[in-house]
Design a protein around this motif. Structure first.
Motif, PDB file in Angstrom:
ATOM      1  N   ARG A   3       0.807  -1.202   0.000  1.00  0.00           N
ATOM      2  CA  ARG A   3       0.000   0.000   0.000  1.00  0.00           C
ATOM      3  C   ARG A   3       0.848   1.264   0.000  1.00  0.00           C
ATOM      4  NH1 ARG A   3       0.387  -3.556   1.748  1.00  0.00           N
ATOM      5  NH2 ARG A   3       1.032  -4.433   3.610  1.00  0.00           N
ATOM      6  N   LYS A 114      -5.964  -3.848  -0.877  1.00  0.00           N
ATOM      7  CA  LYS A 114      -5.754  -2.964   0.264  1.00  0.00           C
ATOM      8  C   LYS A 114      -5.613  -1.504  -0.137  1.00  0.00           C
ATOM      9  CE  LYS A 114      -3.778  -6.078   3.614  1.00  0.00           C
ATOM     10  NZ  LYS A 114      -2.591  -6.369   4.394  1.00  0.00           N
ATOM     11  N   GLU A 141       3.566 -12.039  14.445  1.00  0.00           N
ATOM     12  CA  GLU A 141       3.522 -11.245  13.208  1.00  0.00           C
ATOM     13  C   GLU A 141       4.617 -10.186  13.245  1.00  0.00           C
ATOM     14  OE1 GLU A 141       2.882 -10.771  10.292  1.00  0.00           O
ATOM     15  OE2 GLU A 141       0.845 -10.206   9.827  1.00  0.00           O
ATOM     16  N   ASP A 142       5.107  -9.839  12.058  1.00  0.00           N
ATOM     17  CA  ASP A 142       6.134  -8.796  12.006  1.00  0.00           C
ATOM     18  C   ASP A 142       5.546  -7.427  12.322  1.00  0.00           C
ATOM     19  OD1 ASP A 142       4.635  -8.717   9.663  1.00  0.00           O
ATOM     20  OD2 ASP A 142       6.338  -8.852   8.304  1.00  0.00           O
ATOM     21  N   ILE A 143       4.420  -7.099  11.651  1.00  0.00           N
ATOM     22  CA  ILE A 143       3.882  -5.742  11.792  1.00  0.00           C
ATOM     23  C   ILE A 143       2.361  -5.751  11.686  1.00  0.00           C
ATOM     24  CG2 ILE A 143       4.207  -5.253   9.319  1.00  0.00           C
ATOM     25  CD1 ILE A 143       4.971  -2.368  10.140  1.00  0.00           C
ATOM     26  N   ASP A 145      -0.587  -3.493  10.628  1.00  0.00           N
ATOM     27  CA  ASP A 145      -0.764  -2.294   9.805  1.00  0.00           C
ATOM     28  C   ASP A 145      -2.263  -1.969   9.757  1.00  0.00           C
ATOM     29  OD1 ASP A 145       0.155  -0.286   7.998  1.00  0.00           O
ATOM     30  OD2 ASP A 145      -0.247  -1.578   6.294  1.00  0.00           O
ATOM     31  N   THR A 146      -2.952  -2.337   8.684  1.00  0.00           N
ATOM     32  CA  THR A 146      -4.402  -2.092   8.654  1.00  0.00           C
ATOM     33  C   THR A 146      -5.129  -3.024   9.631  1.00  0.00           C
ATOM     34  OG1 THR A 146      -4.799  -3.720   6.919  1.00  0.00           O
ATOM     35  CG2 THR A 146      -4.335  -1.460   6.209  1.00  0.00           C
ATOM     36  N   GLY A 147      -4.520  -4.168   9.902  1.00  0.00           N
ATOM     37  CA  GLY A 147      -5.136  -5.143  10.801  1.00  0.00           C
ATOM     38  C   GLY A 147      -5.954  -6.197  10.062  1.00  0.00           C
ATOM     39  N   LEU A 148      -6.068  -6.049   8.750  1.00  0.00           N
ATOM     40  CA  LEU A 148      -6.908  -6.973   7.971  1.00  0.00           C
ATOM     41  C   LEU A 148      -6.370  -8.405   7.999  1.00  0.00           C
ATOM     42  CD1 LEU A 148      -7.605  -4.534   5.011  1.00  0.00           C
ATOM     43  CD2 LEU A 148      -9.331  -5.452   6.582  1.00  0.00           C
ATOM     44  N   THR A 149      -5.059  -8.538   7.904  1.00  0.00           N
ATOM     45  CA  THR A 149      -4.459  -9.877   7.909  1.00  0.00           C
ATOM     46  C   THR A 149      -4.729 -10.567   9.244  1.00  0.00           C
ATOM     47  OG1 THR A 149      -2.687  -9.009   6.528  1.00  0.00           O
ATOM     48  CG2 THR A 149      -2.294 -11.144   7.557  1.00  0.00           C
ATOM     49  N   LYS A 173       1.679  -0.139  13.632  1.00  0.00           N
ATOM     50  CA  LYS A 173       1.444   1.164  12.980  1.00  0.00           C
ATOM     51  C   LYS A 173      -0.014   1.518  13.227  1.00  0.00           C
ATOM     52  CE  LYS A 173       3.623   0.520   8.705  1.00  0.00           C
ATOM     53  NZ  LYS A 173       3.600   0.708   7.244  1.00  0.00           N
ATOM     54  N   PHE A 194       6.700   3.324   5.678  1.00  0.00           N
ATOM     55  CA  PHE A 194       6.961   1.969   5.196  1.00  0.00           C
ATOM     56  C   PHE A 194       8.350   1.547   5.669  1.00  0.00           C
ATOM     57  CE2 PHE A 194       7.926  -1.518   2.432  1.00  0.00           C
ATOM     58  CZ  PHE A 194       6.710  -2.180   2.372  1.00  0.00           C
ATOM     59  N   VAL A 195       8.384   0.460   6.435  1.00  0.00           N
ATOM     60  CA  VAL A 195       9.657   0.034   7.018  1.00  0.00           C
ATOM     61  C   VAL A 195      10.121  -1.305   6.450  1.00  0.00           C
ATOM     62  CG1 VAL A 195       9.412   1.341   9.169  1.00  0.00           C
ATOM     63  CG2 VAL A 195       8.407  -0.936   9.004  1.00  0.00           C
ATOM     64  N   ASP A 201      10.025  -6.762   4.266  1.00  0.00           N
ATOM     65  CA  ASP A 201      10.590  -6.613   2.919  1.00  0.00           C
ATOM     66  C   ASP A 201       9.959  -5.495   2.116  1.00  0.00           C
ATOM     67  OD1 ASP A 201       8.025  -7.974   2.554  1.00  0.00           O
ATOM     68  OD2 ASP A 201       8.663  -8.219   0.482  1.00  0.00           O
TER      69      ASP A 201
HETATM   70  P1  IMP Z   1      -2.170  -5.560   7.474  1.00  0.00           P
HETATM   71  O1  IMP Z   1      -3.056  -6.651   7.030  1.00  0.00           O
HETATM   72  O2  IMP Z   1      -2.431  -4.281   6.720  1.00  0.00           O
HETATM   73  O3  IMP Z   1      -2.131  -5.332   8.950  1.00  0.00           O
HETATM   74  O4  IMP Z   1      -0.732  -5.906   6.967  1.00  0.00           O
HETATM   75  C1  IMP Z   1       0.070  -6.779   7.561  1.00  0.00           C
HETATM   76  C2  IMP Z   1       1.170  -7.216   6.618  1.00  0.00           C
HETATM   77  O5  IMP Z   1       1.509  -6.224   5.632  1.00  0.00           O
HETATM   78  C3  IMP Z   1       2.406  -7.424   7.424  1.00  0.00           C
HETATM   79  O6  IMP Z   1       2.460  -8.711   7.920  1.00  0.00           O
HETATM   80  C4  IMP Z   1       3.496  -7.129   6.423  1.00  0.00           C
HETATM   81  O7  IMP Z   1       3.786  -8.312   5.712  1.00  0.00           O
HETATM   82  C5  IMP Z   1       2.906  -6.112   5.491  1.00  0.00           C
HETATM   83  N1  IMP Z   1       3.311  -4.742   5.854  1.00  0.00           N
HETATM   84  C6  IMP Z   1       2.551  -3.778   6.408  1.00  0.00           C
HETATM   85  N2  IMP Z   1       3.255  -2.658   6.631  1.00  0.00           N
HETATM   86  C7  IMP Z   1       4.510  -2.922   6.187  1.00  0.00           C
HETATM   87  C8  IMP Z   1       5.728  -2.153   6.171  1.00  0.00           C
HETATM   88  O8  IMP Z   1       5.821  -0.986   6.594  1.00  0.00           O
HETATM   89  N3  IMP Z   1       6.808  -2.793   5.645  1.00  0.00           N
HETATM   90  C9  IMP Z   1       6.786  -4.066   5.186  1.00  0.00           C
HETATM   91  N4  IMP Z   1       5.673  -4.807   5.198  1.00  0.00           N
HETATM   92  C10 IMP Z   1       4.538  -4.239   5.693  1.00  0.00           C
END
Ligand code: IMP
Ligand code: MG
Length: 222
Positions: A3, A114, A141-143, A145-149, A173, A194-195, A201
């Motif tokens: 995203r 997304k 989980e690594d991060i 973000d939106t929380g959808l995963t 985040k 974005f990290v 990655d």
């Molecule tokens: P969510 O479903 O938006 O919370 O996204 C979670 C997944 O998106 C994480 O497990 C990462 O694989 C990827 N992601 C979200 N933000 C970043 C970022 O800043 N850097 C790298 N990967 C990210």
């Protein structure tokens, strides 16, 4: 697709932070690399990584997290469920900081839609090897973000009747959250950037950096 980030080609040189973190190379091989990179791509296409969290700070935080997790579940066998691929390094270090019986398994998901809408759909690409029924499970989980995963994963895993289902994330985040989901153990709250590094990655690269940094793409304002 990531995203908010345009697709960009990579010239083979990681400036600043990336270079500092990369293993030491001889000057001549670096010069040769730069000549190759210059030939292939214009200088403007360079990606840069700005330091955010050092490997030492990450390890310290993981030590604390490991202790807290064990204190919350004294004497219980714990199953760490790592979300591929970003959580691999975090899980490997966290597992070593939790005393007592710990096993691990992995799950892989991918997400769609997304960028455009908040209706992100998540697909299961690789399931767990064994049942989690009656087990104390910590999703790693690594991060967040939106929380959808995570929302999707928790729904899927909860249906399998674990004894406890908890979540450990290295990075959060919060600003980006689209759904009401939270982690029980959070390493660092980070800004909306974005990290990359330490498992995270961009186009599959940078996972091997021992630190976490903010990625800037050529043409981006920061
Ligand atoms: P969510 O479903 O938006 O919370 O996204 C979670 C997944 O998106 C994480 O497990 C990462 O694989 C990827 N992601 C979200 N933000 C970043 C970022 O800043 N850097 C790298 N990967 C990210
Ligand atoms: Mg991930």
């Amino acid at each position: 697709m990531r995203r908010g980030l345009p697709e960009a080609s990579y010239c083979g040189t990681v400036t600043a932070f990336g270079e500092a973190m990369a293993s030491k190379k001889s000057r001549s091989s670096k010069r040769a690399q730069m000549r190759t990179a210059t030939k292939k791509e214009p200088a403007a296409s360079k990606e840069t990584v700005k330091p955010l969290l050092t490997g030492a700070a990450i390890q310290e935080k993981i030590r604390e997290m490991g202790k807290r997790i064990r204190a919350d579940f004294p004497g219980e066998p714990l199953l760490l469920v790592g979300v591929l691929k970003g959580a691999v390094l975090f899980l490997a270090d966290l597992a070593r900081q939790i005393p007592g019986e710990v096993t691990f398994d992995f799950i892989a998901v991918s997400s769609y839609g997304k960028e455009a809408k908040s209706s992100g759909q998540v697909k299961l690409n690789k399931d767990l090897d064994s049942s989690i029924e009656g087990k104390t499970v910590i999703v790693v989980e690594d991060i967040l973000d939106t929380g959808l995963t995570l929302e999707y994963l928790l729904r899927v895993l909860q249906q399998r009747k674990p004894k406890h289902l908890k979540v450990a994330v290295l990075l959060d985040k919060r600003e980006r959250r689209l759904v009401d989901v939270h982690a029980d153990y959070v390493g660092f709250n980070i800004p909306n950037e974005f990290v990359v590094g330490y498992g995270l990655d961009y186009a599959e690269r940078y996972r091997n950096l021992p630190d976490v940094g903010i990625l800037s793409l050529p043409g981006a304002s920061h």
